[in-house]
Design an enzyme around this catalytic site. Structure first.
Site, PDB file in Angstrom:
ATOM      1  N   VAL A 124      36.631  56.188   7.410  1.00 53.89           N
ATOM      2  CA  VAL A 124      37.620  55.196   6.995  1.00 53.89           C
ATOM      3  C   VAL A 124      37.120  53.839   7.475  1.00 53.89           C
ATOM      4  O   VAL A 124      36.787  53.694   8.660  1.00 53.89           O
ATOM      5  CB  VAL A 124      39.006  55.484   7.613  1.00 53.89           C
ATOM      6  CG1 VAL A 124      40.006  54.406   7.203  1.00 53.89           C
ATOM      7  CG2 VAL A 124      39.517  56.858   7.197  1.00 53.89           C
ATOM      8  N   ASP A 139      40.154  61.933  69.891  1.00 54.44           N
ATOM      9  CA  ASP A 139      41.408  62.536  70.348  1.00 54.44           C
ATOM     10  C   ASP A 139      42.496  61.472  70.334  1.00 54.44           C
ATOM     11  O   ASP A 139      42.445  60.494  71.084  1.00 54.44           O
ATOM     12  CB  ASP A 139      41.249  63.109  71.756  1.00 54.44           C
ATOM     13  CG  ASP A 139      42.573  63.631  72.314  1.00 54.44           C
ATOM     14  OD1 ASP A 139      43.404  64.092  71.505  1.00 54.44           O
ATOM     15  OD2 ASP A 139      42.771  63.573  73.537  1.00 54.44           O
ATOM     16  N   GLY A 163      49.355  60.602  72.735  1.00 56.82           N
ATOM     17  CA  GLY A 163      50.504  59.712  72.740  1.00 56.82           C
ATOM     18  C   GLY A 163      50.253  58.435  73.513  1.00 56.82           C
ATOM     19  O   GLY A 163      50.830  57.397  73.221  1.00 56.82           O
ATOM     20  N   ARG A 193      51.710  67.447  62.277  1.00 56.90           N
ATOM     21  CA  ARG A 193      51.307  68.418  61.252  1.00 56.90           C
ATOM     22  C   ARG A 193      50.225  67.794  60.378  1.00 56.90           C
ATOM     23  O   ARG A 193      50.393  66.685  59.871  1.00 56.90           O
ATOM     24  CB  ARG A 193      52.514  68.828  60.406  1.00 56.90           C
ATOM     25  CG  ARG A 193      52.246  69.972  59.438  1.00 56.90           C
ATOM     26  CD  ARG A 193      53.555  70.606  58.971  1.00 56.90           C
ATOM     27  NE  ARG A 193      54.331  69.686  58.169  1.00 56.90           N
ATOM     28  CZ  ARG A 193      54.296  69.649  56.831  1.00 56.90           C
ATOM     29  NH1 ARG A 193      53.510  70.485  56.169  1.00 56.90           N
ATOM     30  NH2 ARG A 193      55.037  68.786  56.181  1.00 56.90           N
ATOM     31  N   ASP A 200      46.163  68.911  67.307  1.00 58.70           N
ATOM     32  CA  ASP A 200      45.552  69.038  68.635  1.00 58.70           C
ATOM     33  C   ASP A 200      45.638  70.462  69.192  1.00 58.70           C
ATOM     34  O   ASP A 200      44.737  70.915  69.904  1.00 58.70           O
ATOM     35  CB  ASP A 200      46.159  68.032  69.618  1.00 58.70           C
ATOM     36  CG  ASP A 200      47.689  68.051  69.622  1.00 58.70           C
ATOM     37  OD1 ASP A 200      48.279  68.937  68.971  1.00 58.70           O
ATOM     38  OD2 ASP A 200      48.280  67.164  70.265  1.00 58.70           O
ATOM     39  N   HIS A 208      57.833  75.300  69.665  1.00 56.50           N
ATOM     40  CA  HIS A 208      59.167  75.315  69.066  1.00 56.50           C
ATOM     41  C   HIS A 208      59.661  76.728  68.806  1.00 56.50           C
ATOM     42  O   HIS A 208      60.555  76.929  67.979  1.00 56.50           O
ATOM     43  CB  HIS A 208      59.176  74.448  67.809  1.00 56.50           C
ATOM     44  CG  HIS A 208      58.821  73.022  68.111  1.00 56.50           C
ATOM     45  ND1 HIS A 208      59.653  72.184  68.819  1.00 56.50           N
ATOM     46  CD2 HIS A 208      57.695  72.302  67.867  1.00 56.50           C
ATOM     47  CE1 HIS A 208      59.079  71.017  68.979  1.00 56.50           C
ATOM     48  NE2 HIS A 208      57.880  71.054  68.415  1.00 56.50           N
TER      49      HIS A 208
END
Length: 752
Positions: free
Chosen positions: A312, A443, A446, A507, A547, A599
């Protein structure tokens, strides 16, 4: 952290045309000063109907400026084959003089025929180029014919302008397109991403023009024409706008068998969908003959709902796709040009898998069933999407002509490549041969952020420690800075870094290297991709894990779990964590939540835990829990005994509670006994659930709990598990060693 960028690569930060045309005008003034005003002889070589739709606007622009250019047109490829519409005629209808017609296609429509066609073109092109002697050849796209053109021109020292380089699609086309890029001297690209790809491929930014797609110059001014007569001519008098389909599907040369099957499924779906459909014949790639056989086997050319055509004209094709209810197939036209009209598109398979697309495109990557394609038709047909200008703004040709006028034929022909800076290669000498295979271990705690160089034997060669920043930006920058410094130091220490391992709280998805959810101790640390920035900066593989899991990996490689098939590690520190080794492998769980041992609930009415529950081991036995109890005693003046003191500027901590217990504080001793009992009950649950051969207590509190834990096991555990040994880890830095072991274990497997 400041990152040095190669000067050529800084140019990508400027506007798409500002830098470029500033450079070009300077070159043009220099040429005029030297009196070099002769016409530029431009050879445009076109191989098929698709590339002509992109080249024609440029050819018209060149023809309109005879004072600057001489145009030679070479036609080859499928243009000259009757089965593909003899499309060279549309070039003649556009009033272009064709200087040369080259029959270069070897029929057969298979892989061998494509190779032979390239060879035939390479045999014929030198005579043509010797006769025409162009200053520059314009080559479009990614077809095998174009590769022959670029190869011939490059070997004959003819400058090449490549249109649409830097794009990503699929199949062999990507390889051909990038090969032409490396042969070409100048580049006209259509999108910002394509420009960035060209720069990444080390092409000289001075010779890259972001112009947009030339076909868009015509597309964006085409919709106001009388389109109903065109629709009726190709599809019948009874067809309405937005009530028909345009289908254009080509073979995928890297998977011909699958692409033929997909075409068969597409036709079946279109027959079932029962809408008037214009089907264009496929291109001349390997597999096209089999696709035509499928069309004829299904009677498409005689089916009342179908119109099958070889070609076309582009002006009419524009109107047909602009007013279609949908376009389906795997042509680049569907994902590029059709977006200018907002027409719905169904892109089938992998042929255009890397293309930038507008929201009008629905991808059906695995078009392996008729129902899947039929469902896509029901979803897309008749919709209207916003018009997309990803590939152009309608002003490409003026930019390209300005670009051509700027070319300085006095410049050296030899291409320049702008490689990013690389470090000087290290010679192969005895020090290099004897270098220590090592890992960078990170590492994230906290309080502190630590980076270490760790040898294959588990020796910490050098360690760096900084306070862990509170914000994401500061933290990620500090990680990068410390790792870069450690990697540089590793060279001086004769350590060969094999990769980076990261241990972090929370996690983690180790497959993607992403921290999903962090502990409360590390702020702004959710949904964080650690792998990408480190890998991009250091050019090393990167592993990331929780960890607790890293502590278990450290024991497996360097500690008391070495050689054991099944064991569990429990970390006792600020929080309580753990890792499970089963059949020599680390267990992550279905959502990366395995071994959240802190936990485990050991009391239904116990103290609140940081996880939101209560009665968890961590609520009793973690450093945070002991600190909480120490503060209570201190507030009641029941903590300090003779021989103890807490300075006013020092916060009460678990250390003070342990010290008080050692000095005979009965209440402190009771708290530690309760904490140890809670931990012991957790270990009993682990023994009953997993039945490991060893439990390893790790962390600063392990030595204070070990005897209480063993007493609880004797009192509470089933007799069948009471013989399982519980030991204190003898590793000094399990988090760092575990992070390193992710790197070193993988490397060991790969080498062995």
């Amino acid at each position: 952290m400041e990152i040095n960028v190669h000067p050529q690569w800084k140019l990508c930060l400027q506007g798409p045309h500002e830098f470029y045309f500033k450079n070009l005008s300077q070159k043009r003034r220099a040429m005029e000063k030297n009196g070099d005003n002769r016409k530029l002889r431009v050879c445009v070589a076109t191989c098929n109907r698709a590339d002509y739709s992109k080249l024609a606007p440029i050819m018209f622009g060149i023809k309109m400026e005879p004072e600057f250019f001489e145009l030679d047109v070479v036609v080859l490829g499928s243009h000259l084959i009757d089965d593909y519409g003899n499309t060279y005629r549309m070039i003649e209808q556009d009033d272009f003089d064709i200087n040369t017609r080259l029959h270069t296609i070897v029929r057969g429509e298979d892989e061998a025929a494509m190779v032979e066609s390239v060879g035939l073109a390479l045999v014929k092109l030198p005579d043509v180029l010797n006769r025409l002697k162009p200053d520059i050849m314009i080559v479009h796209g990614d077809r095998f014919d174009a590769l022959a053109l670029a190869t011939s021109a490059a070997l004959m020292n003819i400058r090449i302008l490549h249109i649409e380089g830097g794009e990503v699609s699929g199949t062999i086309d990507d390889s051909i397109r990038h090969a032409i890029t490396k042969l070409a001297h100048y580049h006209v690209c259509c999108t910002r991403s394509a420009e960035q790809h060209l720069i990444s491929m080390c092409e000289d930014h001075d010779r890259i023009l972001l112009a947009g797609c030339p076909s868009y110059d015509k597309l964006l001014s085409a919709k106001n024409k009388d389109y109903m007569s065109i629709i009726r001519m190709w599809l019948g008098d009874d067809v309405k706008s937005k009530d028909y389909i345009v289908a254009l599907q080509h073979p995928v040369t890297t998977d011909i068998k699958h692409s033929i099957k997909m075409f068969e499924l597409t036709l079946d779906a279109l027959i079932s969908f029962n809408k008037r459909t214009l089907v264009l014949f496929p291109n001349i790639d390997a597999g096209s003959k089999e696709m035509v056989r499928v069309m004829r086997k299904k009677g498409i050319e005689h089916h009342p709902n179908f119109r099958a055509v070889k070609h076309v004209p582009f002006d009419q094709f524009i109107q047909l796709v602009a007013h279609a209810g949908c376009m389906i197939g795997n042509s680049s036209c569907g994902v590029r040009e059709v977006g200018a009209f907002g027409t719905p598109v169904i892109n089938l398979g992998t042929r255009q898998i890397g293309r930038e697309t507008g929201e009008n495109v629905l991808h059906v990557r695995d078009a392996d069933t008729q129902d899947k394609i039929l469902q896509a038709l029901h979803l897309q047909f008749g919709k209207q999407y916003p018009c997309s200008k990803i590939y152009g703004d309608g002003n490409a040709v003026p930019r390209i002509l300005k670009f051509l006028k700027s070319i300085d034929l006095q410049e050296p022909l030899q291409k320049k490549f702008c490689f990013p800076p690389v470090k000087e290669n290290i010679s192969q000498d005895i020090d290099h041969i004897l270098e220590t295979l090592s890992a960078l271990a990170v590492d994230l705690g906290g309080t502190n952020l630590r980076v270490a160089i760790v040898s294959m034997k588990g020796e910490i060669v050098k360690k760096y420690t900084q306070f862990n920043p509170k914000t994401y930006e500061e933290r990620i920058n500090l990680i990068l800075q410390m790792c870069v410094e450690a990697a540089a130091e590793a060279v001086k220490l004769n350590c060969r870094i094999l990769g980076v391992g990261i241990s972090t709280g929370g996690r983690v998805n180790p497959r993607e290297g992403v921290v999903l959810h962090s502990t409360k101790l590390i702020q702004e640390w959710n949904s964080v991709d650690l792998r990408t920035p480190l890998s991009d900066t250091l050019h090393l593989p990167v592993w990331v894990d929780n960890d607790g899991n890293c502590a278990a990996l450290a024991e497996r490689k360097f500690g008391q779990g070495k050689g054991l098939e099944n064991f569990v590690t429990l970390i006792t520190g600020t929080g309580i964590g753990g890792g499970i080794i089963h059949q020599h492998e680390l267990i992550h769980g279905s959502s990366f939540c395995a071994a959240e041992l802190g936990h485990l609930v050991v009391s239904l009415d116990g103290p609140d835990c940081s996880c939101g529950s209560h009665g968890c081991i961590e609520a009793y036995a973690s450093g945070m829990a002991l600190q909480r109890e120490a503060k209570k005693l201190h507030d009641e003046d029941l903590l300090l005994v003779e021989g103890m003191s807490v300075p006013k500027d020092e916060a009460v901590s678990a250390v003070h509670l342990i010290q008080a217990a050692k000095l005979g504080n009965v209440k402190a001793q009771s708290i530690l006994r309760t904490a140890g009992t809670a931990l012991g009950l957790g270990v009993v649950n682990i023994l009953h659930t997993i039945n490991p051969s060893l439990v390893i207590l790790s962390g600063v509190l392990a030595g204070h709990y070990i005897h209480i834990v063993k007493d609880v096991i004797r009192q509470q555990a089933l007799s069948s598990v009471q013989d399982v040994d519980v030991v204190v880890s003898d590793l000094v830095d399990p988090a760092l060693l575990g992070a390193a072991s992710m790197v070193l274990d993988y490397t060991t497997r790969r080498i062995c």
